[in-house]
Design a protein around this motif. Structure first.
Motif, PDB file in Angstrom:
ATOM      1  N   ARG D 105       0.843  -1.200   0.000  1.00  0.00           N
ATOM      2  CA  ARG D 105       0.000   0.000   0.000  1.00  0.00           C
ATOM      3  C   ARG D 105       0.877   1.248   0.000  1.00  0.00           C
ATOM      4  O   ARG D 105       1.958   1.251   0.579  1.00  0.00           O
ATOM      5  CB  ARG D 105      -0.929   0.008   1.213  1.00  0.00           C
ATOM      6  N   GLU D 106       0.401   2.314  -0.636  1.00  0.00           N
ATOM      7  CA  GLU D 106       1.174   3.549  -0.742  1.00  0.00           C
ATOM      8  C   GLU D 106       0.632   4.610   0.207  1.00  0.00           C
ATOM      9  O   GLU D 106      -0.563   4.731   0.393  1.00  0.00           O
ATOM     10  CB  GLU D 106       1.073   4.110  -2.168  1.00  0.00           C
ATOM     11  N   ARG D 107       1.540   5.392   0.809  1.00  0.00           N
ATOM     12  CA  ARG D 107       1.138   6.566   1.579  1.00  0.00           C
ATOM     13  C   ARG D 107       2.007   7.750   1.160  1.00  0.00           C
ATOM     14  O   ARG D 107       3.231   7.636   1.100  1.00  0.00           O
ATOM     15  CB  ARG D 107       1.330   6.307   3.078  1.00  0.00           C
ATOM     16  N   LEU D 108       1.366   8.891   0.902  1.00  0.00           N
ATOM     17  CA  LEU D 108       2.093  10.085   0.467  1.00  0.00           C
ATOM     18  C   LEU D 108       3.052  10.534   1.565  1.00  0.00           C
ATOM     19  O   LEU D 108       2.643  10.776   2.696  1.00  0.00           O
ATOM     20  CB  LEU D 108       1.084  11.210   0.180  1.00  0.00           C
ATOM     21  N   CYS D 109       4.347  10.639   1.252  1.00  0.00           N
ATOM     22  CA  CYS D 109       5.261  11.123   2.291  1.00  0.00           C
ATOM     23  C   CYS D 109       5.994  12.407   1.903  1.00  0.00           C
ATOM     24  O   CYS D 109       6.570  13.056   2.773  1.00  0.00           O
ATOM     25  CB  CYS D 109       6.213  10.036   2.766  1.00  0.00           C
ATOM     26  N   ALA D 110       5.950  12.826   0.651  1.00  0.00           N
ATOM     27  CA  ALA D 110       6.562  14.111   0.293  1.00  0.00           C
ATOM     28  C   ALA D 110       5.944  14.664  -0.976  1.00  0.00           C
ATOM     29  O   ALA D 110       5.476  13.904  -1.834  1.00  0.00           O
ATOM     30  CB  ALA D 110       8.073  13.967   0.119  1.00  0.00           C
ATOM     31  N   LEU D 111       5.955  15.992  -1.075  1.00  0.00           N
ATOM     32  CA  LEU D 111       5.343  16.699  -2.200  1.00  0.00           C
ATOM     33  C   LEU D 111       6.328  17.774  -2.642  1.00  0.00           C
ATOM     34  O   LEU D 111       6.815  18.553  -1.824  1.00  0.00           O
ATOM     35  CB  LEU D 111       4.049  17.347  -1.715  1.00  0.00           C
ATOM     36  N   MET D 112       6.616  17.832  -3.933  1.00  0.00           N
ATOM     37  CA  MET D 112       7.624  18.768  -4.426  1.00  0.00           C
ATOM     38  C   MET D 112       7.131  19.590  -5.608  1.00  0.00           C
ATOM     39  O   MET D 112       6.382  19.095  -6.436  1.00  0.00           O
ATOM     40  CB  MET D 112       8.869  18.002  -4.863  1.00  0.00           C
ATOM     41  N   GLN D 113       7.574  20.819  -5.698  1.00  0.00           N
ATOM     42  CA  GLN D 113       7.306  21.698  -6.835  1.00  0.00           C
ATOM     43  C   GLN D 113       8.657  22.227  -7.311  1.00  0.00           C
ATOM     44  O   GLN D 113       9.475  22.650  -6.484  1.00  0.00           O
ATOM     45  CB  GLN D 113       6.402  22.832  -6.353  1.00  0.00           C
ATOM     46  N   GLN D 114       8.898  22.204  -8.613  1.00  0.00           N
ATOM     47  CA  GLN D 114      10.263  22.401  -9.120  1.00  0.00           C
ATOM     48  C   GLN D 114      10.296  23.218 -10.408  1.00  0.00           C
ATOM     49  O   GLN D 114       9.380  23.133 -11.220  1.00  0.00           O
ATOM     50  CB  GLN D 114      10.840  20.999  -9.389  1.00  0.00           C
ATOM     51  N   THR D 115      11.368  23.985 -10.596  1.00  0.00           N
ATOM     52  CA  THR D 115      11.593  24.724 -11.844  1.00  0.00           C
ATOM     53  C   THR D 115      12.863  24.214 -12.504  1.00  0.00           C
ATOM     54  O   THR D 115      13.908  24.129 -11.859  1.00  0.00           O
ATOM     55  CB  THR D 115      11.741  26.238 -11.581  1.00  0.00           C
ATOM     56  N   ILE D 116      12.756  23.893 -13.783  1.00  0.00           N
ATOM     57  CA  ILE D 116      13.856  23.313 -14.558  1.00  0.00           C
ATOM     58  C   ILE D 116      14.190  24.265 -15.701  1.00  0.00           C
ATOM     59  O   ILE D 116      13.291  24.860 -16.286  1.00  0.00           O
ATOM     60  CB  ILE D 116      13.383  21.957 -15.153  1.00  0.00           C
ATOM     61  N   MET D 117      15.482  24.388 -15.997  1.00  0.00           N
ATOM     62  CA  MET D 117      15.882  25.228 -17.125  1.00  0.00           C
ATOM     63  C   MET D 117      16.363  24.340 -18.265  1.00  0.00           C
ATOM     64  O   MET D 117      17.098  23.376 -18.048  1.00  0.00           O
ATOM     65  CB  MET D 117      17.006  26.167 -16.687  1.00  0.00           C
ATOM     66  N   VAL D 118      15.955  24.698 -19.480  1.00  0.00           N
ATOM     67  CA  VAL D 118      16.375  23.963 -20.672  1.00  0.00           C
ATOM     68  C   VAL D 118      17.593  24.671 -21.246  1.00  0.00           C
ATOM     69  O   VAL D 118      17.549  25.870 -21.505  1.00  0.00           O
ATOM     70  CB  VAL D 118      15.241  23.941 -21.724  1.00  0.00           C
TER      71      VAL D 118
END
Lengths: 128, 128, 128, 128
Positions: D105-118
């Motif tokens: 079973r899965e439980r949410l343990c982290a949440l991330m928001q990210q900016t990437i440059m090309v």
């Protein structure tokens, strides 16, 4: 910024200051200045700081920011100080501190870290 | 929120919606809605969502948030949707999306991740 | 931290330093130190700084952090400096800078802002 | 990623998955997987997702990310799921979720928001 009655108090290369008086229209339910307004002046102070190091014909756009609200934004008013941390050709990283004024003394009430994008020529419709 | 003419469009357990019309007082220099106002309604939508899962006699305080501005906040108005991701006893983690409305169609213009603190009883003077 | 060969170089009240040598096992595809490792030592340096101001029988947990990667983590090694910005009873806000070492000179390569939670007694199973 | 024994479990356009077994070398003091390792696989999952939508001859660089640690990274292992939120020519915004596995079973343990440059062509020495 006129909406919240903020004014630009200082502009130097890589560094600006925004001043905001405390007035009823910007208060939240407990009589402090609304966190969103704190965010707005921090974002603007850091964005203007970025502008001072960008090419003259370029626009700057906020890509993202992260803000910690450390203590209530109360007192007589706020000062937001923006500062460039690193200026690249495409991206400028900045930070801002927001101080609450209590009878002339300052207390740190918010801390922000921000990424700004430099857009050659006039602003385009799409960031990124 | 009255200052920027935002209204609460939906309140469910763990989920809220804030509506904002596009009017000149909240525009930045390019005619888009100011990023600070986008931040303000995202912060509020997610904060209200947190309130719906906090004990009735508790206050909620924004500890911090991080916002990505993805595309210009233009069009006829904005909708901010706040949602609880995880509710603990002391901290509530939320997220919000802000959509720009163009003739009834929505486009994602901002994404936020936020941490909220639950304060037993009425709000105290100091967060943390 | 042993896994990446990092060591604690300094511990003062509200301030710590972590040192990391540059070795092949922590490189990404371009020969720089992996951004995840940069994040790991920044998170640890700031977390240890929080520990120095928390009650002795308390644990600290990272609630969240935000990291800007400013320039490649190359050179002879890295120094992460963590610092407490504001210590509350429940939450501690910290920041960290990571410097890349080039023949004894330092260059800023990452900037972090972090929220730490103080847990009375030993760490519990659930944050929040 | 080899250092922490992570493997790429899924690669689709705009979406990837990284799998990490729980083993002693990546534990922190309470026996959970170290937050820095959680950050590393979230950063990588989202970065690989960005790569799938970037031009073939381009490199991607993490500009910044923000991570909320929601619950302890314990259990049998972790799955990090990265996803592209918006792909621009210069910047790609992504998010990632990290799930802890407990007997399937899965439980949410982290949440991330990210900016990437090309970065056109091969990676340059300086981000920005």
């Amino acid at each position: 910024m006129a909406l919240v009655r903020a004014t630009l108090g200082l502009v130097e290369t890589g560094r600006t200051e925004i001043h905001l008086p405390h007035w009823p229209g910007i208060e939240q339910q407990h009589g402090f200045i609304h966190g969103g307004v704190v965010g707005m002046i921090a974002d603007s102070a850091a964005g203007y700081a970025a502008m001072t190091v960008a090419p003259e014909d370029a626009s700057v756009l906020t890509v993202e920011y992260k803000m910690n609200l450390l203590s209530p934004a109360d007192g007589d008013g706020l000062i937001a100080r923006g500062e460039v941390v690193r200026a690249g050709r495409t991206l400028i990283v900045t930070k801002a501190e927001v101080m609450a004024l209590h009878e002339g003394r300052e207390r740190l009430c918010a801390l922000m870290q921000q990424t700004i994008m430099v857009m050659a020529g006039k602003a385009e419709k799409q960031a990124g």
